[in-house]
Every structure is written in C-alpha cells, then in structure tokens.
Design a protein around this motif. Structure first.
Motif, PDB file in Angstrom:
ATOM      1  N   MET A  91      40.421  46.428  55.574  1.00  0.00           N
ATOM      2  CA  MET A  91      40.517  47.542  55.285  1.00  0.00           C
ATOM      3  C   MET A  91      40.017  48.253  57.180  1.00  0.00           C
ATOM      4  O   MET A  91      40.293  49.461  57.672  1.00  0.00           O
ATOM      5  N   LEU A  92      39.021  47.657  57.583  1.00  0.00           N
ATOM      6  CA  LEU A  92      39.076  46.990  59.271  1.00  0.00           C
ATOM      7  C   LEU A  92      40.056  47.796  60.159  1.00  0.00           C
ATOM      8  O   LEU A  92      40.571  47.949  61.172  1.00  0.00           O
ATOM      9  N   ALA A  93      41.100  46.299  59.924  1.00  0.00           N
ATOM     10  CA  ALA A  93      42.370  46.499  61.088  1.00  0.00           C
ATOM     11  C   ALA A  93      42.894  48.243  60.354  1.00  0.00           C
ATOM     12  O   ALA A  93      43.906  47.996  61.083  1.00  0.00           O
ATOM     13  N   ARG A  94      43.233  48.170  59.042  1.00  0.00           N
ATOM     14  CA  ARG A  94      44.095  49.956  58.656  1.00  0.00           C
ATOM     15  C   ARG A  94      42.906  51.375  59.206  1.00  0.00           C
ATOM     16  O   ARG A  94      44.127  51.754  60.089  1.00  0.00           O
ATOM     17  N   THR A  95      41.460  50.775  59.541  1.00  0.00           N
ATOM     18  CA  THR A  95      40.886  52.210  60.164  1.00  0.00           C
ATOM     19  C   THR A  95      40.222  51.795  61.529  1.00  0.00           C
ATOM     20  O   THR A  95      39.666  52.667  61.963  1.00  0.00           O
ATOM     21  N   SER A  96      40.164  50.588  61.890  1.00  0.00           N
ATOM     22  CA  SER A  96      39.625  50.044  63.250  1.00  0.00           C
ATOM     23  C   SER A  96      40.109  50.568  64.545  1.00  0.00           C
ATOM     24  O   SER A  96      41.104  51.415  64.890  1.00  0.00           O
ATOM     25  N   SER A  97      39.173  52.060  64.876  1.00  0.00           N
ATOM     26  CA  SER A  97      39.091  53.121  66.024  1.00  0.00           C
ATOM     27  C   SER A  97      38.072  52.535  67.651  1.00  0.00           C
ATOM     28  O   SER A  97      38.466  53.825  68.080  1.00  0.00           O
ATOM     29  N   SER A  98      37.563  51.261  67.268  1.00  0.00           N
ATOM     30  CA  SER A  98      36.685  51.508  68.536  1.00  0.00           C
ATOM     31  C   SER A  98      36.559  49.855  68.654  1.00  0.00           C
ATOM     32  O   SER A  98      36.638  49.480  68.054  1.00  0.00           O
ATOM     33  N   ARG A  99      35.901  50.029  69.686  1.00  0.00           N
ATOM     34  CA  ARG A  99      36.057  48.766  70.118  1.00  0.00           C
ATOM     35  C   ARG A  99      34.710  47.797  69.500  1.00  0.00           C
ATOM     36  O   ARG A  99      34.965  46.854  69.391  1.00  0.00           O
ATOM     37  N   MET A 100      33.954  48.732  68.744  1.00  0.00           N
ATOM     38  CA  MET A 100      32.729  48.237  68.095  1.00  0.00           C
ATOM     39  C   MET A 100      33.132  47.854  66.142  1.00  0.00           C
ATOM     40  O   MET A 100      33.077  46.289  66.005  1.00  0.00           O
ATOM     41  N   ASN A 101      34.371  48.435  65.561  1.00  0.00           N
ATOM     42  CA  ASN A 101      34.985  47.606  64.787  1.00  0.00           C
ATOM     43  C   ASN A 101      36.001  46.397  65.085  1.00  0.00           C
ATOM     44  O   ASN A 101      36.486  46.055  64.157  1.00  0.00           O
ATOM     45  N   ILE A 102      36.521  46.658  66.402  1.00  0.00           N
ATOM     46  CA  ILE A 102      37.514  45.459  66.851  1.00  0.00           C
ATOM     47  C   ILE A 102      36.703  44.249  66.445  1.00  0.00           C
ATOM     48  O   ILE A 102      36.902  43.232  66.386  1.00  0.00           O
ATOM     49  N   ALA A 103      34.572  44.770  67.409  1.00  0.00           N
ATOM     50  CA  ALA A 103      34.457  43.329  67.498  1.00  0.00           C
ATOM     51  C   ALA A 103      33.779  42.587  65.928  1.00  0.00           C
ATOM     52  O   ALA A 103      33.708  41.314  65.384  1.00  0.00           O
ATOM     53  N   SER A 104      33.896  43.628  64.910  1.00  0.00           N
ATOM     54  CA  SER A 104      33.412  43.601  63.263  1.00  0.00           C
ATOM     55  C   SER A 104      34.464  42.616  63.045  1.00  0.00           C
ATOM     56  O   SER A 104      34.384  42.073  62.207  1.00  0.00           O
ATOM     57  N   ILE A 105      35.997  42.921  63.512  1.00  0.00           N
ATOM     58  CA  ILE A 105      37.269  42.245  62.701  1.00  0.00           C
ATOM     59  C   ILE A 105      36.520  40.867  63.059  1.00  0.00           C
ATOM     60  O   ILE A 105      36.692  39.388  62.214  1.00  0.00           O
ATOM     61  N   VAL A 106      36.441  40.809  64.408  1.00  0.00           N
ATOM     62  CA  VAL A 106      36.179  38.992  65.423  1.00  0.00           C
ATOM     63  C   VAL A 106      35.454  38.059  64.644  1.00  0.00           C
ATOM     64  O   VAL A 106      35.416  37.267  64.625  1.00  0.00           O
ATOM     65  N   VAL A 107      34.268  38.937  64.572  1.00  0.00           N
ATOM     66  CA  VAL A 107      32.918  38.316  64.446  1.00  0.00           C
ATOM     67  C   VAL A 107      32.925  37.580  62.441  1.00  0.00           C
ATOM     68  O   VAL A 107      32.840  36.554  62.081  1.00  0.00           O
ATOM     69  N   LEU A 108      33.776  38.485  61.527  1.00  0.00           N
ATOM     70  CA  LEU A 108      34.115  38.515  60.210  1.00  0.00           C
ATOM     71  C   LEU A 108      34.884  37.256  59.692  1.00  0.00           C
ATOM     72  O   LEU A 108      34.485  36.294  59.192  1.00  0.00           O
ATOM     73  N   ALA A 109      36.028  37.560  61.264  1.00  0.00           N
ATOM     74  CA  ALA A 109      37.081  36.387  60.945  1.00  0.00           C
ATOM     75  C   ALA A 109      37.178  35.129  60.950  1.00  0.00           C
ATOM     76  O   ALA A 109      36.489  33.819  60.444  1.00  0.00           O
ATOM     77  N   VAL A 110      35.617  34.959  62.106  1.00  0.00           N
ATOM     78  CA  VAL A 110      35.367  33.321  63.160  1.00  0.00           C
ATOM     79  C   VAL A 110      33.970  33.130  61.945  1.00  0.00           C
ATOM     80  O   VAL A 110      34.205  31.600  62.034  1.00  0.00           O
ATOM     81  N   ALA A 111      33.762  33.879  61.752  1.00  0.00           N
ATOM     82  CA  ALA A 111      32.343  33.522  60.477  1.00  0.00           C
ATOM     83  C   ALA A 111      33.290  32.735  58.967  1.00  0.00           C
ATOM     84  O   ALA A 111      32.623  32.307  58.743  1.00  0.00           O
ATOM     85  N   ASN A 112      33.904  33.848  58.855  1.00  0.00           N
ATOM     86  CA  ASN A 112      34.539  32.558  57.534  1.00  0.00           C
ATOM     87  C   ASN A 112      35.437  31.798  57.964  1.00  0.00           C
ATOM     88  O   ASN A 112      35.446  30.864  56.870  1.00  0.00           O
ATOM     89  N   ILE A 113      35.947  30.834  58.477  1.00  0.00           N
ATOM     90  CA  ILE A 113      36.655  30.178  58.749  1.00  0.00           C
ATOM     91  C   ILE A 113      35.541  28.982  59.657  1.00  0.00           C
ATOM     92  O   ILE A 113      35.587  27.925  59.390  1.00  0.00           O
ATOM     93  N   VAL A 114      34.754  29.149  60.456  1.00  0.00           N
ATOM     94  CA  VAL A 114      33.470  28.227  61.080  1.00  0.00           C
ATOM     95  C   VAL A 114      32.201  27.721  59.297  1.00  0.00           C
ATOM     96  O   VAL A 114      32.825  26.421  59.743  1.00  0.00           O
TER      97      VAL A 114
END
Length: 406
Positions: A91-114
C-alpha cells in the motif's frame, strides 16, 4: 463482489494468529500480534478504501514495528506481523508521495528482514523474507502504475468528450447564431415593419432550434452517448437581399445524399450562390455527407467573413486519384484508384461580415475529410476573396483496400 475481492488479504490474518496461538509461541509474540492487528488492520482497511490518503499508514507502520520488536525479543518470527507488513509495504509503494512515506517503506522492510536474524539459522528465513518484501513492493509499484494509467485514460476521455461537445456546438449552434446575427442586422437597417416582424419570427425559430440542440447535447452527454457520426448536421445559412432577409434554415434541409442535395443546399442559401456539378453517379455514399458538411461550413463562413451579398461559386468535378496527397491516404501514390471528387467553394471580395471565427470549423472539416482519405485546402484568392478546395476519393473503401494490398 469487487470490494470483497479487494479484502482477501484479511483472510490470512486470523489464520496466522490462530496458528501462533496453537504452537505456543509465548506471551511476547502474542502481545506483538495483538498490537499489530489492533493498530494495523483498521488503518490498512481505511487506507485501502481511500488510496489517495496514505498518511495514516505511518501509524500502522509504528504498530507493526512494535509487533516485530516483541517477536524479536522472543527470538522467533511473527507470521501475523510479517503478513501485515507485506500488505502495508504494498500500500505504501502504491500511494507514497512524500519522504516520510518512503522512509516508512525502508524502515519496515529492513525491520522485517533483520528480525529473523535473531533466530537460529535465521539467515535462511531472512533471505525468504527479503524476497517477499521485494515482491510486496513490486506489487505496490505495479498498482501505482495502473492507477496512473487509469487517471491518464480518464483525462484523455474527458478531453475527447470536451472536443466532441465543442465540435458539435460549433457545427450546430454556431450556424444558427450566425443566421440570427444576419437577420438582426437586416432588421436593424430596415424601416419596414413587416420585414422586422418577419425577421423577429425567424430569429425566434432559429433560437428555439439552437436551444433544442443544446438540450439534446447535454442529454446525450449525461447518458454517455458516444456517436461517431451524426445523422442530423443541422446548420443554418442566411442571406440578406434588398427586399428583405431571405432566411432558409439549413437545419430543415436533410444531409446530402447526392448531387441534387447539394443543389438544394445552394438554392436555400440564396441567389448569390451558383453551383456546377460534373460528377459521376457511382460515388460512395459516405462522400456526399462530408461534402455537405464542407459546403455548409464554407457558406456560413462566407456570410460571417465576407458579407451577405458576396457572389459564391461552387464547382464539383472529377479528377485523377493521384492528386490526393499521399500523407492523407496512407502514403498511396499512383492513379490506378477509382478517382477523386473535387469541390471548390469560392467567393469574391466583400465588405465584411459579422466578425471573425475561431478556426474550429476548418479544423473539424480536416478531420472529417481525412477520415475518408481526402484533404482540404483553404486560402485567399489572388484577386481577392476566399476559396475552399476539397478532394475526396470516389470510393474511400476501395482506396483503403488498395493501400493495404500495397
């Protein structure tokens, strides 16, 4: 049904939660699941209902990070938090329109991998999660691309509809208004009470027809009617003579189906116009309506730009097909086709009409003529005046088949 299909991502949530309760993962992962579901699910459902508003997703990310952190404390994986994280990433990748959204994608992705790395043999699980995260982001980007395509198609359709309405307004209403103006000018310059009464009656009739056409056009637009061709091109022409306004509404004249229809159109226009037709009888049916459309537009422009009493000469002749430009006939050359029909509408210099046009009519005519593989030329005459020359294949369908064979 469509909404139900879009909610299918909710099905794995109770299943994973029940599985983790059954295997006894411990209180820490269970508490993390409760936080992830309580915070994440309502926000994800709301965000899916309003895809243009992605700000609440940041709060869902915080809840999912809390669930992942509690699972990491117990050195285990939370399937519920992982699944909701994948949905949130899409959902974030579909609707991201700000730096905060992109940062949320990065943080959540890294957390799931770590998080899987705290487990024994966690590298294998981390690699699997990495692939799932990439897939979720890819799905979100694909949906984003589809959304943009849909918006562009809607904008294109809206623009096409605006152009269609503008063309119909010009083709129908502009001719009626031109006739009204000519009649009003004639009535204003005359002291004859009978002439004024006649002119006002005809102005009322023309205005009524224009109003009916506007209502019909609005009704068609509301019902999303999309007709490529019109069966009632209802233009109006008018001429003013010394004895009074000789107003014959062209909307009462049926669309041309042959040479005689063009002659009737000229007769309705007035005594200042003459027509000479030297054309074969074996002319394809679609050709005459287009010539009629060109003739009506040309005659109306004469009244609009040159004046009421300017002499008009119309000639319709046959010529070889190779005189039609290759650009308008699919790069066909040669004269082995059935031939072409040429119509010339020429008027002499005049004192001036009711005013300038917008050029919409000539542009619309070029589209109409081009659809049949013809071309149209308009420009001033050397000795003054104006001419419109139209060339159309005698049989557009035959010419099209020859172009395909070549």
């Amino acid at each position: 049904m469509r909404r139900l299909l879009t909610r299918l991502w909710l099905i794995p949530v109770p299943l994973t939660f029940a599985l983790e309760l059954f295997i006894g993962s411990g209180w820490s992962p269970i508490l993390g699941n409760v936080i992830a579901v309580a915070v994440g699910v309502p926000i994800l459902v709301r965000a899916q209902s309003r895809p243009g508003r992605s700000a609440p997703l940041e709060w869902a990310v915080l809840g999912l990070l809390g669930g992942l952190a509690l699972a990491a404390v117990a050195a285990t994986m939370s399937l519920t938090s992982l699944w909701l994280s994948l949905v949130a990433l899409a959902m974030l990748a579909r609707t991201s329109s700000s730096r905060m959204n992109i940062a949320s994608i990065v943080v959540l992705a890294v957390a799931n991998i770590v998080c899987p790395l705290v487990m024994a043999d966690g590298a294998t699980f981390a690699l699997m999660v990495f692939a799932l995260v990439i897939a979720a982001i890819a799905i979100g980007l694909m949906l984003r691309s589809n959304d943009r395509t849909l918006v562009e198609r809607q904008a294109t359709a809206a623009e096409a509809e605006r152009r269609r309405i503008a063309t119909e307004l010009h083709d129908l209403i502009a001719h009626e208004v031109t006739g009204i103006v000519v009649l009003a000018q004639a009535a204003g310059r005359s002291d004859n009470a009978d002439l004024r009464s006649t002119a006002l009656t005809k102005i009322e009739d023309s205005g009524t027809r224009a109003l009916e056409e506007i209502r019909r056009l609005v009704s068609d637009a509301r019902s999303e009617s999309r007709s490529d061709t019109r069966t009632d091109d209802s233009p109006v022409t008018a001429s003013t003579t010394a004895s009074g306004p000789d107003f014959q509404p062209a909307s009462r004249t049926p669309i041309a189906t042959g040479p005689q229809s063009l002659r009737d159109r000229i007769a309705a226009f007035g005594e200042s116009a003459t027509i000479t037709i030297e054309a074969p009888t074996e002319v394809a049916a679609p050709v005459w309506p287009v010539l009629d459309r060109v003739l009506v537009e040309s005659l109306t422009n004469v009244r609009r730009h040159a004046g009421a009493d300017v002499p008009v000469t119309v000639t319709v002749t046959t010529e070889p097909a190779d005189l039609i430009s290759p650009e308008s006939t699919g790069n066909r050359t040669g004269s082995d086709g059935p031939g072409a029909l040429m119509m010339t509408v020429a008027n002499g210099p005049g004192a001036g009409g009711i005013g300038a046009g917008s050029g919409t009519g000539l542009s619309s005519l070029r589209v109409r003529v081009g659809h049949l593989g013809g071309r149209i030329e308009a420009g001033p005459e050397p000795g003054g005046g104006w001419s419109v020359i139209t060339r159309l294949p005698l049989d557009p369908r035959s010419d099209h088949r020859q172009g395909e064979n070549r």
